[in-house]
Design a protein around this motif. Sequence first.
Motif, PDB file in Angstrom:
ATOM      1  N   ALA A   1      93.975   0.732  -4.118  1.00 12.72           N
ATOM      2  CA  ALA A   1      94.530   0.897  -2.064  1.00 12.72           C
ATOM      3  C   ALA A   1      93.228   1.171  -1.608  1.00 12.72           C
ATOM      4  O   ALA A   1      92.292   1.911  -2.001  1.00 12.72           O
ATOM      5  N   MET A   2      93.419   1.434  -0.170  1.00 15.03           N
ATOM      6  CA  MET A   2      91.755   0.882   0.755  1.00 15.03           C
ATOM      7  C   MET A   2      91.337   2.512   1.377  1.00 15.03           C
ATOM      8  O   MET A   2      90.255   2.454   1.814  1.00 15.03           O
ATOM      9  N   MET A   3      92.744   3.768   1.053  1.00 15.94           N
ATOM     10  CA  MET A   3      92.049   4.480   2.010  1.00 15.94           C
ATOM     11  C   MET A   3      90.796   5.243   1.610  1.00 15.94           C
ATOM     12  O   MET A   3      90.625   5.299   0.339  1.00 15.94           O
ATOM     13  N   GLN A   4      90.331   5.676   2.527  1.00 15.74           N
ATOM     14  CA  GLN A   4      88.392   6.046   1.875  1.00 15.74           C
ATOM     15  C   GLN A   4      89.138   7.524   1.977  1.00 15.74           C
ATOM     16  O   GLN A   4      90.140   8.394   2.261  1.00 15.74           O
ATOM     17  N   VAL A   5      87.515   7.900   0.823  1.00 14.57           N
ATOM     18  CA  VAL A   5      88.115   9.704   0.747  1.00 14.57           C
ATOM     19  C   VAL A   5      87.082  10.114   1.393  1.00 14.57           C
ATOM     20  O   VAL A   5      85.897   9.917   0.561  1.00 14.57           O
ATOM     21  N   GLN A   6      87.025  11.428   1.648  1.00 14.35           N
ATOM     22  CA  GLN A   6      86.689  12.090   1.609  1.00 14.35           C
ATOM     23  C   GLN A   6      86.159  14.162   1.867  1.00 14.35           C
ATOM     24  O   GLN A   6      87.561  14.394   2.695  1.00 14.35           O
TER      25      GLN A   6
ATOM     26  N   TRP B   1      91.253  10.778 -18.821  1.00 25.14           N
ATOM     27  CA  TRP B   1      91.031  11.104 -17.547  1.00 25.14           C
ATOM     28  C   TRP B   1      91.203   8.982 -17.659  1.00 25.14           C
ATOM     29  O   TRP B   1      91.889   8.519 -16.314  1.00 25.14           O
ATOM     30  N   THR B   2      90.143   7.649 -18.141  1.00 25.01           N
ATOM     31  CA  THR B   2      90.193   6.815 -17.353  1.00 25.01           C
ATOM     32  C   THR B   2      90.876   5.707 -17.286  1.00 25.01           C
ATOM     33  O   THR B   2      91.171   4.522 -17.094  1.00 25.01           O
ATOM     34  N   ARG B   3      92.569   6.836 -18.284  1.00 24.03           N
ATOM     35  CA  ARG B   3      94.061   5.815 -18.461  1.00 24.03           C
ATOM     36  C   ARG B   3      94.356   5.673 -17.183  1.00 24.03           C
ATOM     37  O   ARG B   3      95.662   4.512 -16.889  1.00 24.03           O
ATOM     38  N   HIS B   4      94.337   6.610 -16.461  1.00 24.75           N
ATOM     39  CA  HIS B   4      95.171   6.847 -15.240  1.00 24.75           C
ATOM     40  C   HIS B   4      93.745   6.636 -13.831  1.00 24.75           C
ATOM     41  O   HIS B   4      94.620   6.056 -12.658  1.00 24.75           O
ATOM     42  N   ARG B   5      92.747   6.989 -14.101  1.00 27.68           N
ATOM     43  CA  ARG B   5      91.882   6.892 -13.006  1.00 27.68           C
ATOM     44  C   ARG B   5      90.303   6.189 -12.954  1.00 27.68           C
ATOM     45  O   ARG B   5      89.945   6.303 -14.332  1.00 27.68           O
ATOM     46  N   GLN B   6      89.635   5.305 -12.080  1.00 27.77           N
ATOM     47  CA  GLN B   6      88.760   5.380 -12.600  1.00 27.77           C
ATOM     48  C   GLN B   6      87.689   6.581 -11.954  1.00 27.77           C
ATOM     49  O   GLN B   6      88.292   7.518 -11.595  1.00 27.77           O
ATOM     50  N   PRO B   7      87.055   6.522 -13.210  1.00 33.03           N
ATOM     51  CA  PRO B   7      86.003   7.676 -13.341  1.00 33.03           C
ATOM     52  C   PRO B   7      85.037   7.751 -11.723  1.00 33.03           C
ATOM     53  O   PRO B   7      84.783   7.300 -11.456  1.00 33.03           O
ATOM     54  N   PRO B   8      84.804   8.897 -11.866  1.00 29.02           N
ATOM     55  CA  PRO B   8      84.299  10.020 -10.810  1.00 29.02           C
ATOM     56  C   PRO B   8      82.820   9.413 -11.270  1.00 29.02           C
ATOM     57  O   PRO B   8      82.046   8.945 -12.093  1.00 29.02           O
ATOM     58  N   GLN B   9      82.138   9.236 -10.215  1.00 32.22           N
ATOM     59  CA  GLN B   9      80.682   9.266  -9.963  1.00 32.22           C
ATOM     60  C   GLN B   9      79.489   9.313 -10.205  1.00 32.22           C
ATOM     61  O   GLN B   9      79.821  10.687  -8.484  1.00 32.22           O
TER      62      GLN B   9
ATOM     63  N   LEU C   1      87.135  19.805  -3.704  1.00 36.08           N
ATOM     64  CA  LEU C   1      86.942  18.406  -4.392  1.00 36.08           C
ATOM     65  C   LEU C   1      87.544  17.841  -5.342  1.00 36.08           C
ATOM     66  O   LEU C   1      87.734  16.751  -5.507  1.00 36.08           O
ATOM     67  N   GLY C   2      88.013  18.970  -6.062  1.00 42.18           N
ATOM     68  CA  GLY C   2      88.435  18.798  -7.208  1.00 42.18           C
ATOM     69  C   GLY C   2      89.991  17.584  -7.465  1.00 42.18           C
ATOM     70  O   GLY C   2      89.822  16.653  -7.457  1.00 42.18           O
ATOM     71  N   CYS C   3      90.774  18.391  -6.155  1.00 41.42           N
ATOM     72  CA  CYS C   3      91.925  16.672  -5.660  1.00 41.42           C
ATOM     73  C   CYS C   3      91.515  16.048  -4.991  1.00 41.42           C
ATOM     74  O   CYS C   3      91.857  14.653  -6.095  1.00 41.42           O
ATOM     75  N   LEU C   4      90.256  16.067  -4.144  1.00 41.34           N
ATOM     76  CA  LEU C   4      90.049  14.596  -4.100  1.00 41.34           C
ATOM     77  C   LEU C   4      89.520  14.093  -5.313  1.00 41.34           C
ATOM     78  O   LEU C   4      89.236  12.586  -4.772  1.00 41.34           O
ATOM     79  N   THR C   5      88.479  14.307  -5.969  1.00 36.12           N
ATOM     80  CA  THR C   5      88.323  13.536  -6.989  1.00 36.12           C
ATOM     81  C   THR C   5      88.658  12.867  -8.165  1.00 36.12           C
ATOM     82  O   THR C   5      89.277  11.595  -8.335  1.00 36.12           O
ATOM     83  N   SER C   6      89.854  13.366  -8.419  1.00 34.96           N
ATOM     84  CA  SER C   6      91.384  13.341  -9.259  1.00 34.96           C
ATOM     85  C   SER C   6      92.327  11.956  -7.907  1.00 34.96           C
ATOM     86  O   SER C   6      92.676  10.815  -8.982  1.00 34.96           O
ATOM     87  N   LEU C   7      92.455  11.992  -7.004  1.00 37.16           N
ATOM     88  CA  LEU C   7      92.749  11.363  -6.277  1.00 37.16           C
ATOM     89  C   LEU C   7      92.610  10.317  -5.594  1.00 37.16           C
ATOM     90  O   LEU C   7      92.661   9.275  -6.471  1.00 37.16           O
ATOM     91  N   GLU C   8      91.031  10.587  -5.647  1.00 37.48           N
ATOM     92  CA  GLU C   8      90.109   9.008  -5.214  1.00 37.48           C
ATOM     93  C   GLU C   8      90.242   7.970  -6.805  1.00 37.48           C
ATOM     94  O   GLU C   8      90.875   7.341  -6.454  1.00 37.48           O
ATOM     95  N   GLY C   9      90.439   8.268  -7.884  1.00 34.61           N
ATOM     96  CA  GLY C   9      90.289   7.745  -8.536  1.00 34.61           C
ATOM     97  C   GLY C   9      91.467   7.527  -8.942  1.00 34.61           C
ATOM     98  O   GLY C   9      91.259   6.548  -9.707  1.00 34.61           O
ATOM     99  N   TYR C  10      92.420   7.558  -8.983  1.00 32.05           N
ATOM    100  CA  TYR C  10      93.746   7.462  -8.982  1.00 32.05           C
ATOM    101  C   TYR C  10      94.019   6.152  -8.113  1.00 32.05           C
ATOM    102  O   TYR C  10      94.395   4.929  -8.410  1.00 32.05           O
ATOM    103  N   LEU C  11      93.925   6.579  -6.615  1.00 37.26           N
ATOM    104  CA  LEU C  11      93.492   5.154  -5.518  1.00 37.26           C
ATOM    105  C   LEU C  11      92.872   4.591  -5.945  1.00 37.26           C
ATOM    106  O   LEU C  11      93.315   3.129  -5.570  1.00 37.26           O
TER     107      LEU C  11
END
Lengths: 258, 465
Positions: free
Chosen positions: A229-234, B439-447, A214-224
């Motif tokens: 981007a439309m890609m869904q993340v799970q 974190w939020t410079r490049h990414r949406q924050p996690p919720q 989930l760590g990688c996913l959280t970071s990648l999702e935030g970036y996407l």
Amino acid sequence: MSNQHPTVIFFGTCLINTLAPRAGLAAMRLLRRAGAQVRFPRDQSCCGQPAYNAGFDDQARRVARAQLKALEGEEPIIVPSASCAGMFRHEYPRLFAGTPEQAPAQHLAERIVELCDYLQRILGVNWPDLGPPVRVALHQSCSARREMQVAAPARALLEGLAQVEVLEPARASDCCGFGGTFAVKQPDISEAMTADKAGALLATDASVLVSQDLGCLTSLEGYLRRQGAMMQVQHIAEFLWERIASPEAEALKTGDAR
Amino acid sequence: MSSPLRTRLREALARAPARRNIGRAMAGLVDKRRAAFPDAQALEQLRDQGQAIRDQALANLPALLRELEANCRANGIEVHWARTAAEANEKVRELVQAAGTTSVLKGKSMVSEEIGLNAALAEAGIEALETDLGEWIIQLAGEAPSHIVAPAVHLDRREVAARFREHFPELEVGEEIADLTALARRLLRERFAQLRVGISGVNFLIAETGTLCLIENEGNGRLCTTLPEVHIAITGIEKVIARLDQLPPLLRLLTRSATGQPITTYVNLISGPRGTDERDGPRAVHLILLDNGRARLQADPELRATLRCIRCGACMNHCPVYTRVGGHGYGTVYPGPLGAVLEPRLHGLAAPGELAEASSLCGACAEVCPVRIPLPQLIRRVRRDRARVSPGTTGRQARLWSLWAAIMAHPARARAVTRTLALLAPVINPALHWLPSPWTRHRQPPQLARETLAKLASEEGFGDE
Ligand code: SF4
């Protein structure tokens, strides 16, 4: 499996607990569907890896000691994250070397099994796919590949689903740039790494991104999401559960969490 | 807030041409290494062997060094010991001056970079001419090496041509690799014949035979060590191995890991000065053995593994951080994962120690290290030692982790905090978007989720016992 109804202990991980509890629930449902009795000890919190990786061993040990207690027993401990599983398996014995907890830490380390590894390699599950055709990009974390060597079972679980096409991004073994506090301490390098990874994932043209971490996913999702981007993340547990559960009876509510 | 390292890293990321050149070159080296080790099992056996040879040497370091010294002396090689960089520089200066010259030839040597030899010699009025093509290019440009095996890897041929033109305005300089090397060869050869002292590094020291092993691809190393009257070799004390028959497996690991070559063009085994019946070779060979913190590493059971390093550069070639920022981003002599663990040990935990933060601990380095140095573990060790010895730089972090531990180590508190976070999610989540953070410079924050896993689990009957 000699025992038809093994009892297992489930460790939810702090990230799943706070960001994606439904992925944790899905993992437990998968285990139950595979015939296991699942125990969820309420006293668990975090494996201690964040402080450990930052170099604060005393603080990490304090938290780790609480897990030794919470996860006591003989049953396998199933962890839905290769990264946390690696912490338990490989780092606990180091963290407690030369302390009174050395033996318990070693014992706990030997009981640790990553979720996909348990489902695929140990239980040998083979579930019918009830979902529609889908293209999935699989991101396998550095811990899954190198530290725990559980990349193959995760892929096999997905490939066992008839309607799922599994796509691997280019330069698949490159780190996604998350690295826990690394993403915060070195935001510029982290971003450079994440950008390349996200680009490779988008280039697969998959509609869903799945990972056992989930760590990688959280970071990648935030970036996407920031890229629009439309890609869904799970998390893989939630993805798998949605594929194999009868949609009417057991579909996970989609709400505030993944 | 921004440290010199962070600033350097940001600048390095912004240098687009260097970033492109380094990225491309590293990808090429990764492919070459992979092709050089087609059999995974054979590779693991070779790594076992390499690790064992190095471990055995390091476990017996003092005895092996005595044996080396005795055998070198018997071969006519003069052995000198230097505890510090300053002592080593001083020794080189003395030897050069005793030879009665003010310019010397130099083969590639990371140790000479480590001790700042060229600058120290310049201060004494001695000019050191780099003869390795890459080293020479960056010497002309006044830059530092950006990689331990390929020092000028951040430059492409156009940039090399531009530097040549700047330095030799009177010459015709083409942009093809063949033109550039031909030019370098001509200019360097003119000097080879004139100079009387050659300085080189060493890849391995063989105790049993008193031999210095030096590998290279350009032939300049051989010229530096045979043409001049005096050859001065300078190296760290950890380079020693016990026996000559241990050399082939290490060479195989080194060259294949570094450039994918089964062997380098030149493998020089130097066992003494010119004999009375020999027609070439130096009249005198000096070996300077440098400690510079290495004995301290040898004494630490965990850090000792650092000294296994055979300087192949594979760890940096495979490092996602190095491949993006290059050696100049690190601002140290040894960059990449190796630099992150070695530099703080040679030069202190304070500033060099920060290099250890530039790692996601992805493990790519340890996966390829031919002598299995546990680099991520040693990076964590640097972080741990810093947290312990420099509370000034890590105090704020220590307080945060202590607070975190005070919550996470107590089940009731951890539960309460998780529940509260879930409860406050509707308030916190929007705020996360506005709070400034790296974190939020490049990414949406996690919720944050609105439910806890404990609640979901108990609703579905996943019990505690
Ligand atoms: S640490 Fe290992 S991979 Fe890196 S340069 Fe040294 S020997 Fe090569």
